[in-house]
Design an enzyme around this catalytic site. Sequence first.
Site, PDB file in Angstrom:
ATOM      1  N   ASN A   1      38.652  41.585 -49.557  1.00 22.33           N
ATOM      2  CA  ASN A   1      37.216  41.236 -50.058  1.00 22.33           C
ATOM      3  C   ASN A   1      36.610  40.057 -49.333  1.00 22.33           C
ATOM      4  OD1 ASN A   1      36.855  43.074 -52.567  1.00 22.33           O
ATOM      5  ND2 ASN A   1      38.470  41.775 -53.641  1.00 22.33           N
TER       6      ASN A   1
ATOM      7  N   HIS B   1      39.608  52.757 -51.521  1.00 21.88           N
ATOM      8  CA  HIS B   1      40.450  53.014 -52.805  1.00 21.88           C
ATOM      9  C   HIS B   1      41.185  53.796 -52.928  1.00 21.88           C
ATOM     10  CE1 HIS B   1      37.185  49.957 -53.883  1.00 21.88           C
ATOM     11  NE2 HIS B   1      38.561  48.699 -54.148  1.00 21.88           N
TER      12      HIS B   1
ATOM     13  N   ASP C   1      34.793  56.621 -51.575  1.00 19.66           N
ATOM     14  CA  ASP C   1      34.363  55.314 -51.072  1.00 19.66           C
ATOM     15  C   ASP C   1      34.976  55.066 -49.720  1.00 19.66           C
ATOM     16  OD1 ASP C   1      37.127  53.991 -51.946  1.00 19.66           O
ATOM     17  OD2 ASP C   1      35.575  52.665 -53.553  1.00 19.66           O
TER      18      ASP C   1
ATOM     19  N   GLY D   1      37.326  42.992 -57.200  1.00 21.92           N
ATOM     20  CA  GLY D   1      36.994  41.923 -56.426  1.00 21.92           C
ATOM     21  C   GLY D   1      37.266  40.963 -55.723  1.00 21.92           C
TER      22      GLY D   1
ATOM     23  N   SER E   1      41.750  45.080 -55.762  1.00 18.22           N
ATOM     24  CA  SER E   1      42.045  46.321 -56.213  1.00 18.22           C
ATOM     25  C   SER E   1      42.730  47.151 -56.055  1.00 18.22           C
ATOM     26  CB  SER E   1      40.212  46.974 -56.099  1.00 18.22           C
ATOM     27  OG  SER E   1      40.003  46.762 -54.759  1.00 18.22           O
TER      28      SER E   1
END
Length: 232
Positions: A114, A198, A195, A85, A51
């Site tokens: 991830n 990111h 979040d 992801g 991502s």
Amino acid sequence: MTGFPGDGVRTFLGRMARATHWLALLAFPLWLVTAPATANAPPVVLIMGDSLSAAYGIEADRGWVSLLQQRLGGKAKVVNASISGETSSGGANRLPDLLGQHEPNIVLLELGGNDGLRGLPPGQFEANMADMIEVSRKAGAEVLLLGIDIPPNYGQAYRDAFTGVYRRLADDYDLPLVPFLLDNVALKDELMQDDGIHPTAEAQPTILDTVWPKLAPLLEANGAELAEAGQD
């Protein structure tokens, strides 16, 4: 019948020699036209990421990969195969087909975040990354590693072991390495999305500037003329 028995053979060989000469002259312009086009084709850069390279949460054309293509213009072709992801295992499974499809000169490996968030054993992560490095090199591509840090959710020892994989791979395979993709970004709240994982659109030029010093020499070595493709 006049002449020696060998005259017919000599006449045939003479005609063949003249025909070969003319064929060579006809073929030369074709070689002259096609060879430079192949030699001067811009290098292809394949980016295998998650991502962080897929412009998660922002407009795609504002992501650092899109900014890279804008900076390069026609000096190189950028193929963004990043998926939000994505894990090192997923990347390793997809990479062979992408190498065959795009025939890149340079592969950027931006994976691991991830894996770390899911607690994948560092040894397995390292094996997946090593596989991608070796497959890329076998296909004739150079590799640039883009490292990432992870939160200490599983303890500092795990974090150190995981992030140490990038340095070890860089040393073992003699690869250029960007130690931390989000350097000068991750600790600045104004450059991170809510979040906390990111980066925002405003952070993307900084990310590109972090990658550029390691990527530019690879591009130049593969024929890209970057004199006019400096930093924005």
